[in-house]
Design an enzyme around this catalytic site. Sequence first.
Site, PDB file in Angstrom:
ATOM      1  CB  CYS A  51     -62.975  -0.812 -25.616  1.00 18.65           C
ATOM      2  SG  CYS A  51     -62.003  -0.235 -27.017  1.00 18.65           S
TER       3      CYS A  51
HETATM    4  N1  LIG Z   1     -57.709   3.355 -33.000  1.00 16.63           N
HETATM    5  C1  LIG Z   1     -58.017   3.326 -31.614  1.00 16.63           C
HETATM    6  C2  LIG Z   1     -59.517   3.202 -31.406  1.00 16.63           C
HETATM    7  C3  LIG Z   1     -59.936   3.254 -29.968  1.00 16.63           C
HETATM    8  C4  LIG Z   1     -61.459   3.473 -29.830  1.00 16.63           C
HETATM    9  O1  LIG Z   1     -62.136   3.879 -30.776  1.00 16.63           O
HETATM   10  N2  LIG Z   1     -61.999   3.198 -28.624  1.00 16.63           N
HETATM   11  C5  LIG Z   1     -63.420   3.416 -28.406  1.00 16.63           C
HETATM   12  C6  LIG Z   1     -64.020   2.333 -27.549  1.00 16.63           C
HETATM   13  S1  LIG Z   1     -64.176   0.775 -28.315  1.00 16.63           S
HETATM   14  C7  LIG Z   1     -63.638   4.698 -27.636  1.00 16.63           C
HETATM   15  O2  LIG Z   1     -62.931   4.985 -26.681  1.00 16.63           O
HETATM   16  N3  LIG Z   1     -64.659   5.476 -28.023  1.00 16.63           N
HETATM   17  C8  LIG Z   1     -65.081   6.650 -27.323  1.00 16.63           C
HETATM   18  C9  LIG Z   1     -65.435   7.790 -28.239  1.00 16.63           C
HETATM   19  O3  LIG Z   1     -65.109   7.735 -29.433  1.00 16.63           O
HETATM   20  O4  LIG Z   1     -66.024   8.764 -27.729  1.00 16.63           O
HETATM   21  C10 LIG Z   1     -57.253   2.178 -30.982  1.00 16.63           C
HETATM   22  O5  LIG Z   1     -57.158   1.107 -31.610  1.00 16.63           O
HETATM   23  O6  LIG Z   1     -56.728   2.339 -29.890  1.00 16.63           O
END
Ligand SMILES: N[C@@H](CCC(=O)N[C@@H](CS)C(=O)NCC(=O)O)C(=O)O
Length: 339
Positions: A51
Amino acid sequence: MPMPQQKDTGYQKDGNFIRPASTFRDFVSKDPASQFPAEKGRYALYISAGCPWAHRTLIVRGLKHLEDIIELHLVGSLKLPAGWKFDGTFGSSTQDPLHPGFTTLRQLYELVEPGYSGRVTVPVLWDKKSGTIVNNESSEIIRMFYTEFDDLVAPQYREANRPGGGLFPEPLRSQIDELNEWVYSTVNNGVYKTGFARTQEAYEENLYPLFESLDRLEAILASHPSQAFLFGDHITEADVRLYTTLVRFDVGYVPIFYCNLKTIRHDYPHLHLWLRRLYWDQGEATAGGAFYKATEPWIKFYGEGYANARQAVVTPESPLIVPKGPAVLMETLKGDEHL
Ligand SMILES: N[C@@H](CCC(=O)N[C@@H](CS)C(=O)NCC(=O)O)C(=O)O
């Protein structure tokens, strides 16, 4: 043309990808009287190495020499609807090392908030002492890492003593914030808005601004070729935030997210050099290779992660998206190249 019926993934409006705001927004502080005081061994960082948002926190943990102060736990693959799993893949264990028996990150969120209905995302900064999530927003976690643990690291690693004034130096703050804003919207998140678009219009609306911003970043580096980084001779937050997107660009976003007008390695010589310097450096500026160590073991898996993610969002029911690149369909013969 009417839109075919598409499964709602909770992330879309009119074919556009919308990233929801993070939910846990508390701060670790160097003030011992605060709710979350900086202490060695108290906090754990949960990430997926694939990620790009979590990748920022892993790099800054390395740059700040916090490996012995903040422990690290990796999740494996993202399988919807369960979400992030501890399943032995991508360097993860088969259960949460801090909560034996937990096999998903959702269980950690639900421990804090039973019936939690928000997105279960990485990174997560976990407080072992009070058993709660301090913060799950990467842009805030990295800012805590710059300064709040400084009393626990060797004097030369403290922000005040770092060459150039540290990763977020006072005199550059407003300029870094200004750059972060357009880089976030058109590049860091722009690749997702392009790759997760579920209409041709949404795809193109995000594709072109993405490449305009890459051109603009290329011009910034070209304007000071003797200085290696975006804001001069020293690595700042702006470099970290751009790096995690650009290191995935040619291997993930070009082929899988159709961000394919140009590649970094072929069309952006200054960005390419900047990227390779950060990746390969093993010297003091990168704390002995913080970018390399946080990238090299996983770069080969980025493609698989994005292929899975796009398939979950842009489903077979979605309208066809036609990739627009490459910008130049056939390159001319150059120099003494001829039949
Ligand atoms: N704004 C957050 C975004 C984090 C994010 O979207 N992480 C993604 C992975 S790249 C995630 O965990 N997605 C899982 C989901 O949305 O179910 C940050 O910068 O920490």
